[in-house]
Design a protein around this motif. Structure first.
Motif: not given
Length: 618
Positions: A116, A320, A302, A328, A122, A118, A288, A323-325
């Motif tokens: 992903f 996801f 995404f 963030h 944010y 990103d 999300l 990688q995302h958390y």
């Protein structure tokens, strides 16, 4: 042969690559010596290329599952057929393994990992650490002295929240440079959006109380804030301070209105993320949705790069979240539509990942699942349109293959001042903003567009010739026969004469639709019909290069002159500029505003507001 050594706090076990011909991978012998520690594992093929990177709480149990269990997904089964070697790195904790895994995935881009991309951070709402804190839109790194609330899924959600807080708590939004030099209240005070702490119209204690209420509201303590305001309103009414009571009543109504406006909200004031996954053919989408303080703030889609044909929804979901958390903060609860298993535990076990447990959570998930389908549908429609335009362009220019990557160059300056060249990139019919480049042109005769174009092309394609950058399938030059001729000279000098190129000359009186195309390999200029799909794509890319070049030139010129970005916008004179800066508390405030916000300022039409947004955002 197996080697073990310690490096940088990690215990690394490497199964060395066999000499040609490669021997079959001995999984049994490898697993027997594998550690039970947490860590990262890498699957390699016979050529030593990394196929897959993963992390595990227990390396031995996790890696063994690949070779001892059956019923793998088609994607994993195909990967295991190619595994000739495995490398593992034991770490001190699962969190350490998660960080290392993410680093390796981004660096190596393994074929069978789901990646992903990103990189965009944010947005947050910031309360500065000043004596009279400033309320502001924030994106990027955090400062210790300030407080941050979020993240929000998009800038619109932030701006809407800031507007509500301004109306309700009358906090300042102006920059410190403006705040420190005010001698009288600005327009924000006159329209009852600020209590004017800059000129002492409010005490530090009263302002701090307003900040405290705003902070409570941002943290989701809505009932407590409304309860406090209700008590203050009653006290004011009992003391016959009716104007104060009326102002408090309006505050309460504003807060209740925004809470009522949320089509899905929770009385529990919870922080929740909702993740929906949908796979249709080769397309994967993860949606999300964010709930903060019980309010649904919107969602974001995404689309990962998989590198393999078949991916299961559970694999996409786990990839996801991992990688995302990492970048963030994870909320207290993550709602998913499928079982994520026990391989992911963000925040060292403080976050619960689970299926919806009540009607509210089911409604949130249903919305996320509906939006993931809409996002995929929109993506396919855009792709179909782009594919049609690319095919039409290939046919019109007589290209051997579809021009998957198109780069376009333009030059912008004012009488030779602040010359800037732009390079914009279109991949598969979609503009790729992250790959845009600007070149500040120097060392040429001012106003010499040919020399400027030569310098930009040499700097860009010199890297291609050196093997340091990817080559495009088609190059567009915004200019006539002369500029295109310069481009051909540069490409031939760099050994790239095989690349296709087109000069796009402006039509009579620069009217859109009358452009002439000078195509490499074609003796006569080409003019396409105004409704030609490929011609529309050329126009779109050329216009984007023009916009990007002008924005870069104006920024460079403004920097050299030390002037405000507003001074370069036609129709914005000193009076309107002062109004805008006063209304929004400085240039940053104007840049953060939407066209709807700007046209509320006296003397600013909708057309001019839209122009201001375009000019300031390049």
């Amino acid at each position: 042969m197996t080697h073990s050594h310690t490096c940088g706090g990690f215990l690394k076990t490497i199964v060395s690559e066999a000499t040609s011909p490669p021997a079959p991978f001995d999984a049994k012998a490898f697993l027997a010596a594998l550690t039970d520690a947490p860590g990262v594992y890498r699957m390699l093929d016979a050529e030593g290329k990394v196929l897959y990177v993963g992390k595990a709480k227990n390396l031995k149990r996790r890696v063994s599952s690949y070779f001892k269990k059956t019923g793998h997904s088609p994607r994993i089964a195909l990967m295991l057929q190619q595994v000739a070697q495995v490398e593992t790195t034991a770490t001190r904790s699962e969190s350490e393994a998660l960080i290392l895994e993410n680093t390796l995935i981004k660096k190596l881009a393994p074929k069978y990992n789901i990646l992903f991309r990103d990189d965009k951070s944010y947005p947050y709402i910031m309360l500065s650490g000043d004596e009279f804190p400033r309320l502001a839109f924030h994106r990027g790194g955090f400062e210790k002295k300030s407080r941050y609330f979020g993240p929000f899924p998009n800038g619109y959600a932030v701006r809407e929240s800031i507007e509500l807080l301004q109306k309700t708590f009358l906090l300042r939004t102006c920059e410190n440079s403006v705040f420190a030099h005010r001698s009288r209240p600005c327009l924000m005070h006159q329209i009852k959006r600020c209590k004017a702490p800059c000129v002492g119209f409010v005490s530090a204690e009263e302002y701090a109380a307003d900040v405290r209420k705003a902070e409570m509201f941002l943290r989701g303590r809505h009932s407590e804030v409304i309860g406090d305001l209700t008590a203050e309103m009653q006290q004011a009414a009992d003391a016959m301070q009716f104007e104060t009571a009326a102002a408090l009543r309006d505050q309460i109504r504003a807060l209740q209105a925004v809470l009522h406006r949320q089509y899905v909200s929770s009385t529990q004031e919870a922080d929740v993320d909702i993740i929906a996954v949908h796979i249709a053919g080769d397309d994967i989408c993860v949606n999300l949705a964010m709930v903060r303080g019980g309010l649904h703030l919107g969602d974001r889609a995404f689309f990962p790069a998989t590198g393999a044909a078949v991916v299961e929804p559970g694999e996409a979901l786990t990839a996801f979240m991992e990688q995302h958390y990492l970048d963030h903060p994870a909320p207290a609860r993550i709602i998913v539509g499928i079982d994520a298993g026990d391989e992911f535990s963000p925040g060292e076990g403080k976050t619960i990942v689970a299926l919806p447990r009540n009607e509210m959570e089911r409604a949130w998930l249903e919305m996320a699942q509906r939006n993931v389908l809409l996002a995929l549908q929109t993506r396919r429609q855009v792709r179909a349109k782009a594919g049609g335009r690319l095919d039409a362009l290939r046919e019109a220019l007589n290209l051997a293959e579809l021009p998957h990557r198109i780069e376009c160059f333009d030059i912008s300056h004012t009488m030779g001042e602040g010359t800037v060249a732009s390079c914009v990139v279109c991949v598969d019919g979609t503009m790729k903003n992250r790959e845009y480049r600007r070149f500040n042109i120097a060392g040429i005769t001012p106003g010499d567009d040919y020399a400027a174009m030569r310098q930009a092309l040499e700097r860009r394609y010199g890297k291609v010739a050196a093997g340091e950058a990817v080559a495009p399938d088609l190059i567009l030059i915004d200019g006539g026969k002369g500029q295109h001729g310069i481009a051909r000279e540069v490409l031939v000098e760099l050994g790239l004469g095989h690349l296709a190129s087109v000069g796009v000359a402006k039509g009579e009186e620069r009217k859109p639709g009358l452009e002439t195309l000078f195509v490499f390999g074609r003796a006569e200029p080409l003019q396409l019909a105004q409704d030609h799909a490929g011609f529309h794509l050329i126009q779109e890319i050329r216009d984007e290069a023009h916009r990007f070049a002008i924005a870069g030139h104006r920024a460079r010129r403004a920097k050299a002159r030390g002037r405000s970005g507003l001074e370069n916008i036609a129709g914005i004179g000193p009076t309107r500029r002062r109004k805008l800066l006063a209304w929004f508390g400085g240039l940053d405030g104007v840049k953060a505003a939407t066209a709807d916000d700007i046209c509320r300022v006296g003397g600013i039409s909708r057309k001019l507001a839209e122009q201001i947004v375009r000019e300031l955002h390049g």
